[in-house]
Scaffold this motif. Structure first.
Motif, mmCIF file in Angstrom:
data_model
loop_
_atom_site.group_PDB
_atom_site.id
_atom_site.type_symbol
_atom_site.label_atom_id
_atom_site.label_comp_id
_atom_site.label_asym_id
_atom_site.label_seq_id
_atom_site.Cartn_x
_atom_site.Cartn_y
_atom_site.Cartn_z
ATOM 1 N N TYR A 25 2.819 1.456 -3.576
ATOM 2 C CA TYR A 25 2.040 1.799 -4.767
ATOM 3 C C TYR A 25 1.360 3.167 -4.658
ATOM 4 O O TYR A 25 0.920 3.714 -5.669
ATOM 5 C CB TYR A 25 1.024 0.703 -5.062
ATOM 6 C CG TYR A 25 1.653 -0.524 -5.681
ATOM 7 C CD1 TYR A 25 2.322 -0.451 -6.904
ATOM 8 C CD2 TYR A 25 1.596 -1.753 -5.039
ATOM 9 C CE1 TYR A 25 2.910 -1.568 -7.460
ATOM 10 C CE2 TYR A 25 2.181 -2.877 -5.594
ATOM 11 C CZ TYR A 25 2.840 -2.777 -6.811
ATOM 12 O OH TYR A 25 3.427 -3.887 -7.360
ATOM 13 N N THR A 26 1.258 3.704 -3.465
ATOM 14 C CA THR A 26 0.746 5.072 -3.328
ATOM 15 C C THR A 26 1.891 6.088 -3.245
ATOM 16 O O THR A 26 1.650 7.270 -3.020
ATOM 17 C CB THR A 26 -0.130 5.207 -2.070
ATOM 18 O OG1 THR A 26 0.613 4.807 -0.912
ATOM 19 C CG2 THR A 26 -1.395 4.368 -2.182
ATOM 20 N N THR A 57 4.000 6.661 -1.024
ATOM 21 C CA THR A 57 4.012 7.353 0.252
ATOM 22 C C THR A 57 5.389 7.246 0.899
ATOM 23 O O THR A 57 5.933 6.160 1.034
ATOM 24 C CB THR A 57 2.962 6.751 1.211
ATOM 25 O OG1 THR A 57 1.669 6.859 0.604
ATOM 26 C CG2 THR A 57 2.953 7.490 2.541
ATOM 27 N N GLY A 65 0.808 -1.216 0.000
ATOM 28 C CA GLY A 65 0.000 0.000 0.000
ATOM 29 C C GLY A 65 0.836 1.258 0.000
ATOM 30 O O GLY A 65 0.562 2.213 -0.743
#
Length: 388
Positions: free
Chosen positions: A130-131, A133, A127
Motif C-alpha cells: 500500500y505504500t 514500496t 505495508g
C-alpha cells in the motif's frame, strides 16, 4: 579454507529501550546482536533506522530480524528498515525499466529473513504494497504459529509482494516450544511463548559447543618423537583426533558449551521459556514499571511495591524484581533490564538524577538476582565474552 569453529565476537547494542511511548532519551524497542560480521535485530520499533545511523551497527550487515510481538512499539520501524536495507523506494514511471523488479536478479541474492508471530507476514506485505514500496533485494517471513492460530492463514488476501519469497515457513510448536527455527554449524535459535497481553515470543540464541583450551605440552613430545609437523596442532585445537606415524592417536580437548543469549519480549510471566533459557550467559528481560519511593519524584503516595507489581502485570508487564527473580530461577549469569516506562530517563550517563533512578531500578532487580545487573541505555554496546 575450512569454516570457523567458533565465533570470535558476540556483541549486543541497544537501539531502543523504551516501552509504549518513546521519550527524548529513549527510543522504541530494538536490540542489535552482532555475530562476527552479521547483524540480527530483535524487535524494530519506530525510528530504529535513525538509531542505526547513530550507532556503530552497519545497516548493510543486517541478515535477520526477529519480532517478539506485533505491538507497534516493537514493529512500527520494520518497514523503514527493510526499505533502507534492501534499497527500497517508489517505482519508476515505466515499471519495465526498474531493475529491482527483475525477479531473476533477486533469486541470486540471499534474502533477508524475518521471524515473528502470526500477523508479521501480513503487516509487512500490506505495508509495502500500500505504500508502493519496491525493494531491490528479496525478503522472506517465517511465522511462529501458536496452537490457536490457523495453520496456513496469512491473515491477508493480498498476494505476495514483488520482493517476498514464497518460501516463508509456518513453524509449529513441538512440546510447547519452537525448536531450532534456524541453525548452522555455529549457532541455533529456538523460541518459546511468554505471557503478555497479546501472543508474544522469547528467543534463545545458543552458540554450539566450541573447541576447548589446548595444552601444547600435552602433545608436543609425541609430535617431536614422530617428526609430525606442528601444524597438526590446528586440527587438535578444533577437537579432532590425529593418528601419528607410530600408530599413536592424539585427541584434541573436549568441546565446551558455547554462549547462550535469552532475549525476551514483553511479559508478565516468562515461565514457559524457563527450561529453554537455563544457564543463559545473558538474560534480556523487560522491567517496565518500578516503585521508587524517595527516588522517583513521580511516585504516587498510595503506591506500594505490591500495587505497582499488580498494575504492571495487569498490563502484561514486569517489575525489576520480577525480572531478577526469573533470572535467578534460570541460573542466568547476567541480567539486562530494558523496555522502561517513559518516566524513567535514559541519560543516566550524563545526568545525576537520572543516574539515581536507574541505579535504584538496578538495585531492585539485584535484590532478587545472583549476578550483575545492567540497565539498558540507548546506544549502549558491550561484548558477550566466551565461557571459560
Amino acid at each position: 579454507m575450512s569454516a570457523p569453529q567458533s565465533l570470535s565476537s558476540v556483541n549486543i547494542t541497544i537501539l531502543g529501550s523504551a516501552s509504549a511511548q518513546p521519550s527524548s532519551t529513549r527510543n522504541h524497542s530494538s536490540l542489535a546482536l552482532r555475530l562476527d560480521g552479521d547483524v540480527w535485530l530483535f524487535d524494530c520499533g519506530e525510528a530504529t533506522q535513525h538509531q542505526l545511523q547513530k550507532s556503530t551497527v552497519k545497516m548493510g550487515k543486517i541478515q535477520k530480524i526477529f519480532i517478539t510481538h506485533t505491538h507497534g512499539d516493537h514493529i512500527f520501524g520494520l518497514l523503514p528498515v527493510l526499505a533502507s536495507r534492501l534499497n527500497g523506494a517508489g517505482g519508476m514511471t515505466d515499471p519495465a525499466e526498474d531493475p529491482r523488479l527483475q525477479h531473476a536478479e533477486q533469486t541470486r541474492v540471499t534474502p533477508l529473513e524475518i521471524y515473528g508471530p502470526a500477523g508479521t507476514r501480513a503487516y509487512v506485505r500490506n505495508g509495502l504494497t500500500y505504500t508502493h514500496t519496491i525493494l531491490g533485494a528479496p525478503y522472506v517471513v517465517h511465522e511462529l504459529r501458536f496452537p490457536s492460530d490457523l495453520p496456513d492463514d496469512d491473515l491477508t488476501s493480498m498476494p505476495l509482494h514483488a520482493s517476498e519469497l514464497a518460501t516463508g515457513r509456518n513453524i509449529r510448536q513441538v512440546d510447547g516450544i519452537w525448536v531450532d527455527i534456524w541453525a548452522n554449524d555455529l549457532l541455533a535459535v529456538s523460541a518459546a511463548p511468554i505471557f503478555h497481553s497479546v501472543p508474544c515470543v522469547g528467543y534463545v540464541v545458543t552458540e554450539l559447543p566450541v573447541p576447548g583450551k589446548i595444552e601444547p605440552a600435552k602433545y608436543i613430545p609425541a609430535l617431536k618423537r614422530t617428526k609430525t609437523p606442528i601444524s597438526v596442532m590446528k586440527l587438535l585445537q578444533q577437537g579432532e583426533s590425529v593418528q601419528l606415524s607410530d600408530g599413536t592417536v592424539l585427541h584434541g580437548p573436549e568441546r565446551k558449551p558455547g554462549r547462550k543469549l535469552v532475549i525476551l519480549g514483553d511479559t508478565y510471566d516468562s515461565s514457559p521459556i524457563a527450561d529453554l533459557a537455563r544457564e543463559a550467559d545473558i538474560l534480556v528481560h523487560e522491567a517496565t514499571n518500578a516503585h521508587l519511593p524517595g527516588v522517583d519524584p513521580n511516585t504516587k503516595d498510595d503506591d506500594t511495591y505490591e500495587s505497582v507489581e499488580a498494575r504492571a502485570k495487569s498490563r502484561g508487564h514486569s517489575t525489576p524484581q520480577m525480572a531478577g527473580a526469573f533470572g535467578k530461577n534460570i541460573g542466568a549469569r547476567k541480567l539486562l533490564l530494558n523496555h522502561f516506562s517513559a518516566r524513567y530517563p535514559g541519560n543516566d550517563d550524563l545526568d545525576e538524577e537520572a543516574k539515581k533512578i536507574m541505579q535504584a531500578i538496578g538495585t531492585l532487580a539485584a535484590g532478587e538476582f545472583n549476578g550483575p545487573v545492567i540497565c539498558a541505555r540507548d546506544l549502549m554496546s558491550f561484548d558477550i565474552e566466551p565461557r571459560r
